[in-house]
Design a protein around this motif. Structure first.
Motif, mmCIF file in Angstrom:
data_model
loop_
_atom_site.group_PDB
_atom_site.id
_atom_site.type_symbol
_atom_site.label_atom_id
_atom_site.label_comp_id
_atom_site.label_asym_id
_atom_site.label_seq_id
_atom_site.Cartn_x
_atom_site.Cartn_y
_atom_site.Cartn_z
ATOM 1 N N LEU A 30 2.834 -3.085 17.176
ATOM 2 C CA LEU A 30 2.610 -3.593 15.827
ATOM 3 C C LEU A 30 3.933 -3.477 15.079
ATOM 4 O O LEU A 30 4.435 -2.362 14.872
ATOM 5 C CB LEU A 30 1.516 -2.812 15.129
ATOM 6 C CG LEU A 30 1.025 -3.324 13.776
ATOM 7 C CD1 LEU A 30 0.422 -4.720 13.901
ATOM 8 C CD2 LEU A 30 -0.002 -2.361 13.187
ATOM 9 N N SER A 31 4.487 -4.609 14.716
ATOM 10 C CA SER A 31 5.832 -4.623 14.139
ATOM 11 C C SER A 31 5.795 -4.535 12.614
ATOM 12 O O SER A 31 4.734 -4.635 11.988
ATOM 13 C CB SER A 31 6.567 -5.893 14.569
ATOM 14 O OG SER A 31 5.918 -7.030 14.060
ATOM 15 N N SER A 32 6.948 -4.351 12.049
ATOM 16 C CA SER A 32 7.127 -4.340 10.586
ATOM 17 C C SER A 32 6.126 -3.425 9.899
ATOM 18 O O SER A 32 5.424 -3.823 8.961
ATOM 19 C CB SER A 32 7.014 -5.768 10.033
ATOM 20 O OG SER A 32 7.938 -6.627 10.652
ATOM 21 N N MET A 33 6.058 -2.209 10.389
ATOM 22 C CA MET A 33 5.075 -1.250 9.868
ATOM 23 C C MET A 33 5.363 -0.912 8.399
ATOM 24 O O MET A 33 6.522 -0.779 7.983
ATOM 25 C CB MET A 33 5.110 0.017 10.699
ATOM 26 C CG MET A 33 4.657 -0.182 12.142
ATOM 27 S SD MET A 33 2.877 -0.355 12.290
ATOM 28 C CE MET A 33 2.366 1.367 12.142
ATOM 29 N N THR A 34 4.273 -0.751 7.641
ATOM 30 C CA THR A 34 4.346 -0.316 6.253
ATOM 31 C C THR A 34 3.386 0.855 6.070
ATOM 32 O O THR A 34 2.547 1.110 6.944
ATOM 33 C CB THR A 34 3.950 -1.446 5.293
ATOM 34 O OG1 THR A 34 2.528 -1.641 5.347
ATOM 35 C CG2 THR A 34 4.670 -2.745 5.629
ATOM 36 N N ASP A 50 -0.229 0.555 6.986
ATOM 37 C CA ASP A 50 -0.635 0.606 8.386
ATOM 38 C C ASP A 50 -0.980 2.024 8.834
ATOM 39 O O ASP A 50 -1.364 2.232 9.994
ATOM 40 C CB ASP A 50 0.470 0.046 9.286
ATOM 41 C CG ASP A 50 0.701 -1.440 9.067
ATOM 42 O OD1 ASP A 50 1.880 -1.837 8.906
ATOM 43 O OD2 ASP A 50 -0.284 -2.195 9.062
ATOM 44 N N THR A 51 -0.852 2.988 7.953
ATOM 45 C CA THR A 51 -1.256 4.356 8.264
ATOM 46 C C THR A 51 -2.751 4.390 8.568
ATOM 47 O O THR A 51 -3.564 3.911 7.771
ATOM 48 C CB THR A 51 -0.938 5.296 7.093
ATOM 49 O OG1 THR A 51 0.485 5.372 6.930
ATOM 50 C CG2 THR A 51 -1.507 6.688 7.339
ATOM 51 N N ALA A 52 -3.107 4.935 9.720
ATOM 52 C CA ALA A 52 -4.506 4.900 10.158
ATOM 53 C C ALA A 52 -4.659 5.728 11.421
ATOM 54 O O ALA A 52 -3.667 6.124 12.038
ATOM 55 C CB ALA A 52 -4.936 3.458 10.446
ATOM 56 N N ARG A 92 -8.447 0.170 14.337
ATOM 57 C CA ARG A 92 -7.864 1.233 13.521
ATOM 58 C C ARG A 92 -8.748 1.537 12.316
ATOM 59 O O ARG A 92 -9.575 0.708 11.916
ATOM 60 C CB ARG A 92 -6.457 0.887 13.058
ATOM 61 C CG ARG A 92 -6.389 -0.251 12.053
ATOM 62 C CD ARG A 92 -4.929 -0.552 11.701
ATOM 63 N NE ARG A 92 -4.828 -1.588 10.663
ATOM 64 C CZ ARG A 92 -3.672 -2.043 10.186
ATOM 65 N NH1 ARG A 92 -2.516 -1.550 10.643
ATOM 66 N NH2 ARG A 92 -3.670 -2.984 9.254
ATOM 67 N N GLN A 93 -8.562 2.727 11.759
ATOM 68 C CA GLN A 93 -9.315 3.120 10.573
ATOM 69 C C GLN A 93 -8.367 3.773 9.581
ATOM 70 O O GLN A 93 -7.966 4.932 9.769
ATOM 71 C CB GLN A 93 -10.453 4.077 10.919
ATOM 72 C CG GLN A 93 -11.329 4.400 9.717
ATOM 73 C CD GLN A 93 -12.611 5.095 10.099
ATOM 74 O OE1 GLN A 93 -12.690 5.776 11.117
ATOM 75 N NE2 GLN A 93 -13.657 4.902 9.295
ATOM 76 N N PRO A 94 -7.990 3.057 8.528
ATOM 77 C CA PRO A 94 -7.150 3.666 7.488
ATOM 78 C C PRO A 94 -7.922 4.760 6.759
ATOM 79 O O PRO A 94 -9.167 4.742 6.741
ATOM 80 C CB PRO A 94 -6.838 2.491 6.557
ATOM 81 C CG PRO A 94 -7.109 1.267 7.371
ATOM 82 C CD PRO A 94 -8.232 1.649 8.286
ATOM 83 N N PRO A 95 -7.241 5.678 6.127
ATOM 84 C CA PRO A 95 -7.922 6.769 5.423
ATOM 85 C C PRO A 95 -8.845 6.239 4.338
ATOM 86 O O PRO A 95 -8.444 5.413 3.513
ATOM 87 C CB PRO A 95 -6.771 7.604 4.851
ATOM 88 C CG PRO A 95 -5.560 6.742 4.945
ATOM 89 C CD PRO A 95 -5.773 5.803 6.052
ATOM 90 N N GLY A 96 -10.078 6.681 4.372
ATOM 91 C CA GLY A 96 -11.054 6.297 3.368
ATOM 92 C C GLY A 96 -11.601 4.892 3.516
ATOM 93 O O GLY A 96 -12.320 4.412 2.621
#
Length: 120
Positions: free
Chosen positions: A84-88, A91-93, A40-44
């Motif tokens: 992927l559990s318990s997303m916060t 985890d945005t990506a 995964r690649q989170p923003p920035g």
């Protein structure tokens, strides 16, 4: 030519479980010495490896995500999956699936990626 395509929800609420599918064509997920990975690649930020499932069905996870990650497969339809559990919101990506060669330990095919946003 191997092709990979991610699919799943673009929006997930906090605390929910993300479920993504990678559809593989042009090559079998049981082919010897290939590993099927999620990244995964989170923003920035840079790429973050999540884990992979081997041609034998063995799984390996990033230590930082291991407690929340499950990777599985369905050999009958040549798909593999990420949960992927318990997303916060962290985890945005953009989530990618890829194939890793066991010979070179590098990725040789990638999906286009799918944006996942965690927001209420």
């Amino acid at each position: 030519q191997v092709q990979l395509q991610e699919s799943g929800p673009g929006l997930v609420k906090p605390s929910q479980t993300l479920s993504l599918t990678c559809t593989v064509s042009g090559g079998s997920i049981t082919a010897l010495r290939y590993y099927w990975s999620w990244v995964r690649q989170p923003p920035g930020k840079g790429l973050e490896w999540i884990g992979y499932i081997s041609y034998l069905g063995n799984t390996y996870y990033s230590p930082s995500l291991k407690s929340r990650t499950s990777i599985s497969r369905n050999t009958s339809n040549n798909h593999f999956y990420l949960q992927l559990s318990s997303m916060t919101p962290e985890d945005t990506a953009v989530y990618y699936c890829d194939r890793v060669s066991g010979s070179s330990w590098s990725s040789d095919y990638w999906g286009q990626g799918t944006q996942v946003t965690v927001s209420s």
